[in-house]
Enzyme design. Structure first.
Site, mmCIF file in Angstrom:
data_model
loop_
_atom_site.group_PDB
_atom_site.id
_atom_site.type_symbol
_atom_site.label_atom_id
_atom_site.label_comp_id
_atom_site.label_asym_id
_atom_site.label_seq_id
_atom_site.Cartn_x
_atom_site.Cartn_y
_atom_site.Cartn_z
ATOM 1 N N HIS A 31 0.862 -1.181 0.000
ATOM 2 C CA HIS A 31 0.000 0.000 0.000
ATOM 3 C C HIS A 31 0.901 1.234 0.000
ATOM 4 C CE1 HIS A 31 1.081 0.156 4.215
ATOM 5 N NE2 HIS A 31 0.493 -1.012 4.440
ATOM 6 N N GLU A 32 0.296 2.398 0.082
ATOM 7 C CA GLU A 32 1.052 3.656 0.014
ATOM 8 C C GLU A 32 2.138 3.762 1.093
ATOM 9 O OE1 GLU A 32 1.640 6.522 -1.779
ATOM 10 O OE2 GLU A 32 0.737 5.265 -3.307
ATOM 11 N N HIS A 34 4.110 1.311 2.195
ATOM 12 C CA HIS A 34 5.291 0.637 1.628
ATOM 13 C C HIS A 34 5.886 1.478 0.496
ATOM 14 C CE1 HIS A 34 2.699 -2.905 2.921
ATOM 15 N NE2 HIS A 34 3.794 -3.109 3.616
ATOM 16 N N LYS A 146 5.513 3.331 11.380
ATOM 17 C CA LYS A 146 4.247 2.653 11.704
ATOM 18 C C LYS A 146 4.499 1.550 12.736
ATOM 19 C CE LYS A 146 0.152 0.653 11.235
ATOM 20 N NZ LYS A 146 0.418 -0.631 11.848
ATOM 21 N N ARG A 184 -3.303 -5.066 7.288
ATOM 22 C CA ARG A 184 -4.337 -5.727 8.098
ATOM 23 C C ARG A 184 -5.636 -4.932 8.165
ATOM 24 N NH1 ARG A 184 0.422 -7.599 11.404
ATOM 25 N NH2 ARG A 184 0.347 -9.874 11.348
HETATM 26 P P1 AMP Z 1 4.959 -4.925 6.578
HETATM 27 O O1 AMP Z 1 4.711 -5.338 5.174
HETATM 28 O O2 AMP Z 1 3.716 -4.690 7.377
HETATM 29 O O3 AMP Z 1 5.955 -5.808 7.299
HETATM 30 O O4 AMP Z 1 5.651 -3.501 6.488
HETATM 31 C C1 AMP Z 1 6.836 -3.328 5.747
HETATM 32 C C2 AMP Z 1 7.416 -1.981 6.066
HETATM 33 O O5 AMP Z 1 6.490 -0.955 5.693
HETATM 34 C C3 AMP Z 1 7.702 -1.798 7.568
HETATM 35 O O6 AMP Z 1 8.926 -1.092 7.730
HETATM 36 C C4 AMP Z 1 6.524 -0.976 8.010
HETATM 37 O O7 AMP Z 1 6.778 -0.198 9.150
HETATM 38 C C5 AMP Z 1 6.281 -0.110 6.796
HETATM 39 N N1 AMP Z 1 4.909 0.406 6.827
HETATM 40 C C6 AMP Z 1 3.760 -0.318 6.914
HETATM 41 N N2 AMP Z 1 2.700 0.504 6.975
HETATM 42 C C7 AMP Z 1 3.181 1.779 6.925
HETATM 43 C C8 AMP Z 1 2.580 3.077 6.965
HETATM 44 N N3 AMP Z 1 1.268 3.238 7.076
HETATM 45 N N4 AMP Z 1 3.393 4.148 6.901
HETATM 46 C C9 AMP Z 1 4.743 4.002 6.807
HETATM 47 N N5 AMP Z 1 5.362 2.808 6.768
HETATM 48 C C10 AMP Z 1 4.603 1.710 6.829
#
Ligand code: AMP
Length: 282
Positions: A31-32, A34, A146, A184
């Site tokens: 999403h945005e 990432h 986040k 999620r």
């Molecule tokens: P995930 O796929 O949930 O493991 O997240 C991958 C990376 O993207 C991690 O470093 C998260 O902290 C970051 N991330 C996820 N959601 C956000 C968000 N809303 N804003 C900024 N970074 C994010």
């Protein structure tokens, strides 16, 4: 954009990448949030790698590992459009072959909050991040605020193990109503979704409280809890006012401080955080 599914393939592809290489580690369902990390990496690095791996070792036995969204074709398209050069998208067997037995287990900032409630979570995170850094060998790696505790755990890991990578923390990307973007969020039922802004509203309340001169951390915490308690369907997991580096709870908000919240909306567990004071790391 090249997609590699094995360590050997990735290493071969990486040999042709121009330094510095920036890494954005993800579990996919992009999403945005990432993509903001990818854009930052794109602006600062000559090459950008993204890992897409739903890491089983960071999920508890009753968590959502099996049902975690995996829209892989869409992820590849979004990664390519955002400027990713190399994708590392291994299988679980590639990362954890039979006989795998070595883990990285952090102390310090890993011990409280998510660490207490999701036993083994940061052990899984620290282990997979160490492996990704070893395979991908980036000069810089981009993590979102986040997952603020995760960011501090990774910073500690890199310092403690002398890993030759620079960690960049990136701001939280939010929906217009304040809900932090998360893979999620798709679990939220339509009638729960409007109430999911409670975490952001609580954080805003905490910040206003401090801006108005409140220095007692317990009072700031209570003000945030009140917002969550008055939200239909919301239950508090924790609300904390912490030192932004050690993640230890604070009694007074006299310097840099971070508010951390975990709460459930119905059955969906959400986390969010914000600085309470706009100072460097606070
Ligand atoms: P995930 O796929 O949930 O493991 O997240 C991958 C990376 O993207 C991690 O470093 C998260 O902290 C970051 N991330 C996820 N959601 C956000 C968000 N809303 N804003 C900024 N970074 C994010």
């Amino acid at each position: 954009m090249k997609v590699c599914r094995t360590v050997a393939d990735f290493r071969a592809a990486r040999a042709g990448a121009t330094a510095p290489l920036g890494l954005v580690p993800t579990m996919g369902a992009l999403h945005e949030g990432h993509l903001s990390l990818v854009r930052r990496a794109r602006g600062e690095c000559a090459s950008v790698a993204m890992s897409i791996f739903v890491n089983p070792t960071q999920f508890g036995p009753h968590e959502d590992f099996t049902r975690y969204p995996r829209p892989i074709e869409r992820d590849h398209a979004l990664a390519e459009a955002a400027g990713v050069d190399l994708v590392f998208n291994p299988s679980v067997e590639e990362m954890y072959p039979a006989g795998f037995a070595t883990y990285v287990d952090g102390g310090g900032p890993a011990l409280r909050w998510e660490g207490e409630r999701r036993l083994g979570h940061f052990r899984g995170v620290a282990t997979v991040v160490t492996k990704l850094f070893t395979v991908i060998a980036p000069q810089r790696a981009y993590f979102g605020e986040k997952d603020y505790q995760q960011l501090q755990v990774v910073r500690r890991l890199v310092a403690d193990l002398n890993l030759p990578v620079e960690i960049a923390g990136c701001p939280v990307v939010r929906e217009p109503d304040g809900l932090a973007l998360s893979s999620r969020n798709v679990y939220l039922a339509p009638d729960e979704r409007p109430h999911a802004t409670a975490l952001y509203r609580a954080l805003t309340t905490g910040r206003k409280c401090v801006a108005a001169g409140e220095r007692d951390a317990a009072a700031v915490r209570r003000a945030m809890e009140t917002v969550l308690i008055s939200t239909p369907g919301a239950t508090i997991d924790y609300v904390a006012v912490v030192d932004p580096v050690t993640l230890e709870p604070l009694e007074r908000v006299d310097g840099p401080a971070r508010a951390l919240i975990a709460a459930r909306l119905g059955l969906v567990r959400l986390i969010d955080n914000a600085p309470l004071v706009d100072l460097n790391q606070g």
